[in-house]
Write a protein that holds these residues in place. Structure first.
Motif, PDB file in Angstrom:
ATOM      1  N   ARG A 249      57.429  -3.917 -19.150  1.00 50.33           N
ATOM      2  CA  ARG A 249      56.462  -4.071 -18.066  1.00 50.33           C
ATOM      3  C   ARG A 249      57.059  -3.709 -16.705  1.00 50.33           C
ATOM      4  NH1 ARG A 249      52.314  -6.596 -20.863  1.00 50.33           N
ATOM      5  NH2 ARG A 249      50.994  -6.587 -19.014  1.00 50.33           N
ATOM      6  N   LEU A 265      50.506  -0.570 -22.810  1.00 52.77           N
ATOM      7  CA  LEU A 265      50.715  -2.016 -22.797  1.00 52.77           C
ATOM      8  C   LEU A 265      49.469  -2.756 -23.294  1.00 52.77           C
ATOM      9  CD1 LEU A 265      52.431  -2.523 -19.294  1.00 52.77           C
ATOM     10  CD2 LEU A 265      53.513  -2.055 -21.505  1.00 52.77           C
ATOM     11  N   ARG A 290      46.280   1.160 -18.885  1.00 52.59           N
ATOM     12  CA  ARG A 290      47.605   0.507 -18.986  1.00 52.59           C
ATOM     13  C   ARG A 290      48.631   1.443 -19.631  1.00 52.59           C
ATOM     14  NH1 ARG A 290      43.979  -3.392 -20.616  1.00 52.59           N
ATOM     15  NH2 ARG A 290      44.499  -2.973 -22.789  1.00 52.59           N
TER      16      ARG A 290
END
Length: 729
Positions: A249, A265, A290
């Motif tokens: 992340r 993600l 994402r």
């Protein structure tokens, strides 16, 4: 030709597929997007343990054996026996030749090395085991002996459920992983590359997506992506899964994109649909969900999609096609009853609810969407999926892989299973919360529930409150008792080394665990030392918990954090004693020994009374009236009524006898005739075949004719009927 190739890289489980690619394929089916899935780890295992490949292994090992220990030299000396027997062992573990069990258990068939030295010590655990399970255990030890040889002489990073795991554990920088990737492929790598080469040749995918659930899958994913980039430069590669979701992340390392075009993600459905669209139908205005990309040699996080994520109820049914379900290996590594569920037999994996309905535990990654966003589906929809998977796979066993399965949904699913007359077995992870009454546990068992696992964690009320677990030790004791009484196996996750935990609390926790095993309300457990993760409440605010955290320079992976606790307790020293005692407790050994018996250093005396857990179990009020919106469920047969005449001292009268059976017993209960007729009518009309009635409606029906419902409900006859199969859930 397929648009997408979904790959689980080596290695995860031997007995059943990791479900991520099956979940994604099921979703892609709903969008008519063609895909093929590959469990590359199992393909490598099947290739490795053949006569031809094993001969290559021994050829390599023979050149590296001079400086190895006597055990490895013994294995190499028996190479002909291993080559002769390896395919027989694999065939047996695939459940294709159960008649081989006696042969595998015979004294002189399998070559034996150091892993078999424990069998004499385990006679008390396996001595009464049937030939099938004993043979599985022997076959597993045989493979582990070969694994020892492979690790020592062929590939130091090999493991049956992980590969080069050290390279993926808190790898703040990519340096060590890159060094490994710049070295020539290993023997194991070459097996995987050879298989991947044939699959890509056959299906010609335009996008290859690697699902990386654990650190032990990371290196292989990079190695396979490296081969694709070298040999199929126009094929796009992507990585997602649990590792990326938790560890990547904070990704800023451009070198990652020498191997992968995209890193996604969290929930994978919409991101992978957009990857497909952007790969096959590129445009000037591409949308992403994402997704990390490389632009101008800079890592860019793109999340510009206009569509929201798909609701959990719209993600489709997992699709296990393409996977060779009948070739997975059922192994028995250790005599832990819960571990046997994880490693023995094939389970259809499903999820009752997205995320965690509790979502408060301070050690858990509750800030991440896969836990934070709770969304269940209906019991009907879930059982529909179960029936689809039974038809698709031929397997009736289910592992619900929830963070913590919601009790209310478990109840409704159980009722749906019973009403449909399905025969299934299932297990899941739970919180030990008070909703799991004795009757609910009996209902779960009647629907096929065979085991639950849950976090007891530190077994200390003070620390459970700090953790915000929402349970007490007393509550855990009562709930585990309910499950055990219902015939459902209970496994407890146990933790030591939690911030602010003292040595006294560690020993008191062990005493709690000892008592739970001594009373038979726990059958399995596992201790692990507390690890601080970046996305947990503690990791996000360590100072509030008395922790000082190192601040490494991160460009690649970040999850586990190094920390010091102001309490300064050396928790590591308790590790061996905690695990040794638990191993023995699980087999009924050493339960009367003092706690000091398990440690080679002085420990504090426990402050927990010897009967603490026993009193917790007894401390429950069984005479609580049922709540109006609870449901009545009947697990026995239809009730038959017979009128009989009784006499005493010249007086005669008639009473009713109600006759019925549950699956283990035949019952007869005497009641006053009119009430018996009424009860027979209510049960036979409202409750047979898994139907239910609300307590308030049942009570109203009773009170239309009589008063004092509580006297009737708690009477001796009704208590016998409730014990036989009338549940309140």
């Amino acid at each position: 030709m397929k648009d997408l190739l979904l790959v689980t890289p080596p290695f995860t489980q031997l007995n059943t597929p990791y479900p991520a690619t099956a979940y994604l394929k099921g979703f892609l089916n709903t969008k008519q997007i063609s895909s093929f899935q590959l469990d590359l780890g199992m393909e490598v295992i099947w290739k490795l343990f053949t006569k031809d490949t094993l001969q290559q292994v021994f050829a390599i090992a023979s050149n590296n054996i001079e400086n190895q220990d006597a055990n490895l030299q013994h294995i190499v000396a028996l190479k002909e026996a291993y080559v002769q027997t390896v395919e027989t062992v694999i065939q047996f573990l695939q459940s294709k030749e159960p008649t081989l069990a006696r042969l595998l258990c015979s004294e002189n068939f399998l070559p034996k090395a150091s892993r078999f030295h424990i069998t004499e010590e385990l006679d008390w655990a396996f001595g009464t085991m049937g030939f099938q399970d004993k043979a599985k255990h022997f076959a597993t030890l045989y493979l582990e002996d070969l694994s020892d040889l492979i690790v020592a002489c062929v590939d130091t990073d090999f493991g049956f459920t992980r590969y080069a795991e050290r390279l993926g554990r808190s790898a703040y920088q990519m340096t060590e992983l890159e060094e490994k990737l710049l070295a020539p492929p290993t023997f194991i790598d070459k097996l995987g590359i050879g298989i991947l080469k044939e699959i890509i040749k056959e299906h010609q995918p335009q996008l290859v997506c690697f699902s990386v659930p654990f650190p032990g899958n990371l290196y292989s994913a990079f190695r396979m992506a490296q081969w694709i980039k070298t040999n199929h430069p126009n094929t796009k590669t992507a990585m997602g899964g649990g590792f990326a979701n938790t560890e990547l992340r904070s990704l800023t390392e451009p070198k990652v994109f020498q191997y992968f075009d995209y890193i996604t993600l969290d929930d994978g459905e919409l991101p992978i649909e957009l990857l497909w669209k952007n790969t096959l139908f590129p445009s000037q205005t591409m949308e992403w969900k994402r997704t990390y990309l490389l632009e101008n040699n800079q890592v860019v996080y793109c999340n510009n999609a206009s569509e929201p994520d798909y609701p959990f109820s719209k993600t489709g049914t997992p699709d296990y096609s393409d996977l060779k379900l009948n070739d997975y290996l059922s192994v028995i590594e250790v005599a832990n009853p819960m571990h046997s569920l994880w490693s023995d037999g094939r389970w259809n994996k499903l999820t009752m609810a997205h995320g965690c309905y509790w979502g408060k535990c301070t050690f858990c990654d509750v800030s991440l969407d896969y836990i934070r966003l709770y969304e269940p589906i209906t019991a009907k929809a879930l059982v529909d999926k179960m029936e689809e998977l039974i038809q698709q796979t031929g397997n009736n066993g289910f592992h619900f892989v929830d963070e913590a399965a919601p009790p209310a949904l478990m109840k409704e699913v159980s009722l749906e299973i019973i009403q449909r007359g399905l025969v299934v077995s299932w297990w899941t992870n739970i919180r030990f919360e008070k909703s799991f009454t004795a009757d609910l546990c009996r209902l779960l068992q009647a629907s096929g529930c065979i085991a639950v696992s849950g976090g007891l964690e530190v077994a200390s009320d003070r620390l459970l409150e700090v953790i915000q677990k929402g349970v007490t030790v007393e509550q855990v004791a009562q709930v585990t008792h309910h499950f055990t009484q219902a015939g459902i196996m209970v496994h407890a996750y146990l933790m030591y080394g939690y911030p602010t935990q003292t040595e006294q609390e560690t020993i008191d926790s062990l005493e709690m665990v000892r008592q739970l095993f001594a009373l038979g309300v726990l059958q399995s457990g596992f201790w692990h030392q507390f690890a601080l993760t970046a996305h947990s409440p503690i990791g996000l605010d360590p100072k509030s918990y008395g922790l000082t955290v190192a601040n490494p320079e991160v460009s690649f992976a970040l999850n586990d954090l190094e920390f010091t606790d102001k309490k300064g307790v050396n928790h590591e020293k308790f590790s061996f004693g905690l695990k040794k005692s638990l191993f023995n407790y699980m087999h009924g050994i050493g339960l009367e020994e003092p706690l000091s018996y398990w440690f080679d250093f002085k420990i504090p005396r426990t402050t927990i009374a010897k009967d603490y857990i026993a009193k917790c179990i007894q401390n429950k009020n069984s005479l609580q009236p049922p709540k109006p919106n609870q449901k009545l469920v009947w697990l026995a047969t239809e009730i038959q009524l017979q009128t009989i005449t009784k006499s005493k001292k010249g007086t005669t009268w008639e009473v009713a006898q109600l006759h019925f059976s549950n699956r283990t017993q035949r019952f007869s209960v005497e009641m006053e005739i009119e009430q018996a007729k009424w009860l027979q009518q209510q049960i036979n009309h409202h409750l047979v075949s898994g139907r239910t009635i609300l307590i308030k409606d049942f009570r109203n029906l009773y009170e239309n004719q009589w008063d004092h419902f509580e006297l009737f409900w708690f009477g001796k006859s009704m208590e016998k009927i409730k014990k036989a199969g009338l549940l309140v859930v």
